[in-house]
Enzyme design. Sequence first.
Site, PDB file in Angstrom:
ATOM      1  N   ASP A 125       0.912   2.732   3.757  1.00 44.45           N
ATOM      2  CA  ASP A 125      -0.110   3.867   3.245  1.00 44.45           C
ATOM      3  C   ASP A 125       0.953   4.967   3.155  1.00 44.45           C
ATOM      4  OD1 ASP A 125      -1.901   5.181   2.381  1.00 44.45           O
ATOM      5  OD2 ASP A 125      -3.113   5.655   4.334  1.00 44.45           O
TER       6      ASP A 125
ATOM      7  N   HIS B 262      -6.282  -0.130   6.001  1.00 46.46           N
ATOM      8  CA  HIS B 262      -5.610   0.796   6.980  1.00 46.46           C
ATOM      9  C   HIS B 262      -6.872   0.383   7.692  1.00 46.46           C
ATOM     10  CE1 HIS B 262      -7.652   3.003   3.862  1.00 46.46           C
ATOM     11  NE2 HIS B 262      -6.466   3.787   3.634  1.00 46.46           N
TER      12      HIS B 262
ATOM     13  N   HIS C 137       0.817  -1.167   0.443  1.00 52.71           N
ATOM     14  CA  HIS C 137      -0.075   0.198   0.187  1.00 52.71           C
ATOM     15  C   HIS C 137       0.653   1.803  -0.290  1.00 52.71           C
ATOM     16  CE1 HIS C 137      -3.813   1.440   1.511  1.00 52.71           C
ATOM     17  NE2 HIS C 137      -3.543   2.629   0.354  1.00 52.71           N
TER      18      HIS C 137
ATOM     19  N   ASN D 131      -5.020   6.727  -6.873  1.00 52.53           N
ATOM     20  CA  ASN D 131      -5.299   7.457  -6.550  1.00 52.53           C
ATOM     21  C   ASN D 131      -3.901   8.445  -7.060  1.00 52.53           C
ATOM     22  OD1 ASN D 131      -4.126   7.204  -4.573  1.00 52.53           O
ATOM     23  ND2 ASN D 131      -4.802   8.215  -3.293  1.00 52.53           N
TER      24      ASN D 131
ATOM     25  N   ASP E 119      -8.709   3.677  -3.395  1.00 46.58           N
ATOM     26  CA  ASP E 119      -8.102   3.960  -2.325  1.00 46.58           C
ATOM     27  C   ASP E 119      -8.534   5.631  -2.477  1.00 46.58           C
ATOM     28  OD1 ASP E 119      -7.238   3.533   0.445  1.00 46.58           O
ATOM     29  OD2 ASP E 119      -4.881   4.020  -0.467  1.00 46.58           O
TER      30      ASP E 119
ATOM     31  N   GLY F  97      -2.280  12.244   5.262  1.00 50.06           N
ATOM     32  CA  GLY F  97      -1.066  11.378   5.263  1.00 50.06           C
ATOM     33  C   GLY F  97       0.748  11.857   5.343  1.00 50.06           C
TER      34      GLY F  97
ATOM     35  N   HIS G 254       1.547   5.455  -1.984  1.00 49.13           N
ATOM     36  CA  HIS G 254       1.250   6.179  -2.587  1.00 49.13           C
ATOM     37  C   HIS G 254       2.563   7.100  -3.534  1.00 49.13           C
ATOM     38  CE1 HIS G 254      -3.363   5.917  -1.196  1.00 49.13           C
ATOM     39  NE2 HIS G 254      -2.883   5.862  -0.555  1.00 49.13           N
TER      40      HIS G 254
ATOM     41  N   ARG H   2       3.793   9.500  -6.245  1.00 48.02           N
ATOM     42  CA  ARG H   2       1.998  10.817  -7.027  1.00 48.02           C
ATOM     43  C   ARG H   2       2.202  10.078  -8.358  1.00 48.02           C
ATOM     44  NH1 ARG H   2      -1.210  10.551  -3.179  1.00 48.02           N
ATOM     45  NH2 ARG H   2       0.162  11.212  -0.939  1.00 48.02           N
TER      46      ARG H   2
HETATM   47 ZN   LIG Z   1      -6.606   4.559   2.218  1.00 48.44          ZN
END
Ligand SMILES: [Zn+2]
Lengths: 426, 309
Positions: free
Chosen positions: A307, A233, A61, A95, A153, A326, A63, A65
């Site tokens: 995350d 999460h 998990h 995302n 997500d 985050g 991110h 960008r």
């Molecule tokens: Zn999330």
Amino acid sequence: MSLLIRNARIASEDSATLREGDVLVEGGIIRSIGKGLSAPEGAKVIEANGRLVMPAMFDAHVHFREPGQEAKETIATGTEAAINGGITGIVMMPNTKPAIDSAPVVRMVLDSAAKNSRIPVYTSGCITKDRAGKELAGIDGMRGLGVKMLTDDGDSVADPAVLLRAMQYASEFGMFFASHCEVPELAGPRALNEGVVSYRLGIKGTPAAAEEIIIDRDIRLAHAAGAHIHIQHVSSKIGMETIRWWKQRGDVKVTAEVAPHHLLFTEEDIGDFDTHYKMNPPLRTKADTEALLQGLIEGVFDLIATDHAPHTPFEKSQDFVSAPNGITGLETALVSLYHYFVATGKFGWDLVVKRYSAEPRRMMGLEPVPVEEGRPADLILFDTEAETTFSLDFMKSKSRNTPFFDKTLKGRVDLVVLGDQILLER
Amino acid sequence: MPRKDLLDIVSLEREEIDHLLDQAVPFKELFTRSVKKVPALKGKSVLTLFYEPSTRTLSSFEVAANRLSADVTNFAVASSSIVKGESVRETVETLQAMRTDYIIVRHSRSGLPSTIARMTKASVINAGDGAHAHPTQALLDAFTIKEKFPDPTGKRVLIVGDILHSRVARSTSTILKKLGVEVAYLGPGSLVPKVGPENVQRFTNYEEAMKWKPDVVYLLRVQMERQDVQYFPSVREYHRLYGVTEERLRRIDGDGLYIMHPGPVNRGVELCDGVLDYSRSLINDQVENGIAVRMAVLYWLKPGGEVIG
Ligand SMILES: [Zn+2]
């Protein structure tokens, strides 16, 4: 490349006790493990002196960008941050801007990863177009490029009918669903838990019920559709108990993850509007963190995932409500798990290997990477006596929005080996 | 030890509160003289930055700064309640360039004054941020109560209304607890949080709250505009259940209770009309004391601290 690591202690997912021995890697394969191994001609020899050899971590998990918000992180900087934290494989969340919701965007991401990353990069795909919760994303095209996990997500799929249809459809392709659980109408400015701290700071919080309702709803829908559901999460005690209840029934495939920050911090850490503790789902209470830790030890949580959510210093320096949710996690996860839990005897290295290396790989349909003869080399060397300071010099992520910034914790990743490459050596 | 900023009540020590309240006494005495000014802040610049309109609080700060001989400028800002971090930073940099010593800021967003305080060397005074804090209101409330009860320990204050959205309720109850006053909240169940501060009693029924025997009934302004969903069915129903009606005012009078309100009053909602003539209303005292307390705050703060970030 030949590499001999001498006098190491070897961690595995199935044993709480560490094995002692030397590890010989040749041609990207773990050739032998034993005591007093001799180094082949030209081999690199590392004296471990009791440092730990263990499978490299895998984070399901994160991110990165890219595309769209490269000022926060790119695949290049994100994967270097992963290596810095002892991680050799990651799953990107979709995302981005544009969202990863169709084959062309997946291809763009995988092309960039092929060029810019030294570790395998996997991406999840959206359930719905542009994560808007209305129309189904280009599911089969993404599957054709290897996407296994579908998630919106950042948001729940608000309409249960849309999610149920998606589950019925995509499960037939062998894909599984990952859920960010949050009732949008109950979410405040998505900043903090509804409780004493939200009251003190005068900011509308998000009650734990907003998460718990969707955890239950999405597992029920997966049950109805015969889908595999993965809960992302988890931050609340009742959320954890809900997952445990469904797992005990045994008639739906449900997995779940917990993030280190939800095990380590509570809403009280927000203090005077410290945005480094602003995340979604929010930090909750001491009772929640204690229950989550118990859930991890009992196996209610199949895996640990960070995350990892990078944001620029400027964005995080705004007022608490404006600042984005985050924190980064790739570089601090393993060291913080060691510092707060393994070193204090809360759980053993076997749990770390199982939950942060083997299980996330299995969930993604990959083989775990135990340190065993004949297996591909995908391992790290970890010093339990040394320390790590998460300074600007240390961090490889473009962002440094972590509560650990400039702090020192016990433990250090000294070596990362993937195949016949040494990706990191300290 | 003077501080750079006044952002909330929570972080104030008891000694600091006592010092500020003591300091406000001579400032208030000054109001009775023909020359109401002292040169304490001569040559200093005070800037008011009000993103949320409030004639009362704004003019109270202006009068306070004027009486200390400071130069007061009202920095015109857009009334937009959503402010991006970028424009806040630009504004603060502009103020910094103007060598402002004090910035008095009001904003609808909780925590914004703290953010500004971290960006500037000027002293920042929070004049109300979202539902978070309103420290000078709390100080003036405490000052007003101490005028009636010089030792307020053990006295009881009942705060009535929308506790959930009220920065006044938060800051005033915090200061009162620090002074040893017992505090209770009364209001609709949807507006009085169950997990709120410690040592604050929670009532949702007027009669039960009065059995608790308060010395002061502190009424909050009902602010419909703060409510994102409906928290109670109608203003009429609110007045019937939680307002000071004519009949309740007579009983309050009989029990010798004081009434306070941060103003401006919604007549017919929190209070019936008759309250204007009520002899134990402290509402006007609160206004006058506000100036003295704000003078004490300006006089106490020390601009020029370290800027973080
Ligand atoms: Zn999330």
